[in-house]
Design an enzyme around this catalytic site. Sequence first.
Site, PDB file in Angstrom:
ATOM      1  N   ASN A 136       9.048   2.398   1.160  1.00  0.00           N
ATOM      2  CA  ASN A 136       7.586   3.217   0.729  1.00  0.00           C
ATOM      3  C   ASN A 136       6.602   1.651   0.006  1.00  0.00           C
ATOM      4  OD1 ASN A 136       9.396   1.661  -1.357  1.00  0.00           O
ATOM      5  ND2 ASN A 136       9.425   4.057  -2.450  1.00  0.00           N
ATOM      6  N   HIS A 138       8.693  -1.028  -1.965  1.00  0.00           N
ATOM      7  CA  HIS A 138       8.655  -1.326  -2.884  1.00  0.00           C
ATOM      8  C   HIS A 138       9.037  -3.165  -2.639  1.00  0.00           C
ATOM      9  CE1 HIS A 138      12.647   0.755  -3.019  1.00  0.00           C
ATOM     10  NE2 HIS A 138      12.766  -0.664  -2.134  1.00  0.00           N
ATOM     11  N   GLU A 143       8.244  -0.171  -7.390  1.00  0.00           N
ATOM     12  CA  GLU A 143       8.466   1.292  -6.386  1.00  0.00           C
ATOM     13  C   GLU A 143       6.474   1.487  -6.351  1.00  0.00           C
ATOM     14  OE1 GLU A 143       9.882   2.443  -5.290  1.00  0.00           O
ATOM     15  OE2 GLU A 143      11.977   3.558  -6.143  1.00  0.00           O
TER      16      GLU A 143
END
Length: 251
Positions: A136, A138, A143
């Site tokens: 994603n 990160h 995050e």
Amino acid sequence: MKILVVKNKDELSRKSAEAIIDTVKQNPSAVLGLATGGTPLGTYQNLIRDRQENKTTYQRITTFNLDEYVGLDESHPNSYHQYMRTNLFDHLDIPRENTFLPDGTASDLEREANRYDKLIESRGGIHLQILGIGENGHIGFNEPGTPFSSQTHIVELTESTRKANARYFSSLDEVPTHAITMGIASIMKAKKILLLVSGEKKSQALYEVLHGNITEQVPATALRNHPALTIIADEAAFQNMPRQAGQLIFQ
Ligand code: PGA
């Protein structure tokens, strides 16, 4: 930004280890920023092999890791303290007292986060930061949505990160829900950053880093603003953006 395209994970592991060894040879008191996860394992194996064959010394090196799970004692088999010992520190001549990770069991975690940033500064900052990247986008455990201005802080892990890391635990339930991580601003302070990207699963994240908007929704896009970023990525990570191993791209 400099991008080195390599054939596969083995070559990525060799090239990234060479970059670390060069740094250590040029500056035997260098401060290294280290990462955990699957990606740098081969890098660490190459460092260990080099230590055995060429006796590269780490006696004056200091290391700071990016992150640690909240609630896992340093002797817990899944703690990043343990990962680093097993996969690297125990095989180098680095003094244990020169290796630092955040303490995920600190009673006051915010204070621990502050202490960690100050400790990095007190050692003169990080010369070379090794980074992996999440599917994603990160970096560390920052995050999507983490402010680019973040210092070391406590995070709640996303479901996708917990699932990705569940392979190291006996069940998803055992994966901690929180972690303490260097923030994006803390990471960006490193003088040089080496981002390692391997495999098809990371191709979307790599695409965003190279071509997407710079946005807090994809934390790794912050790296585009770093003055000394090198990316080593294998051909599989360039899915849909075909590149050939051996290419060195400057952007
Ligand atoms: P991986 O993790 O190296 O295990 O793919 C990287 C990350 O999540 O930052």
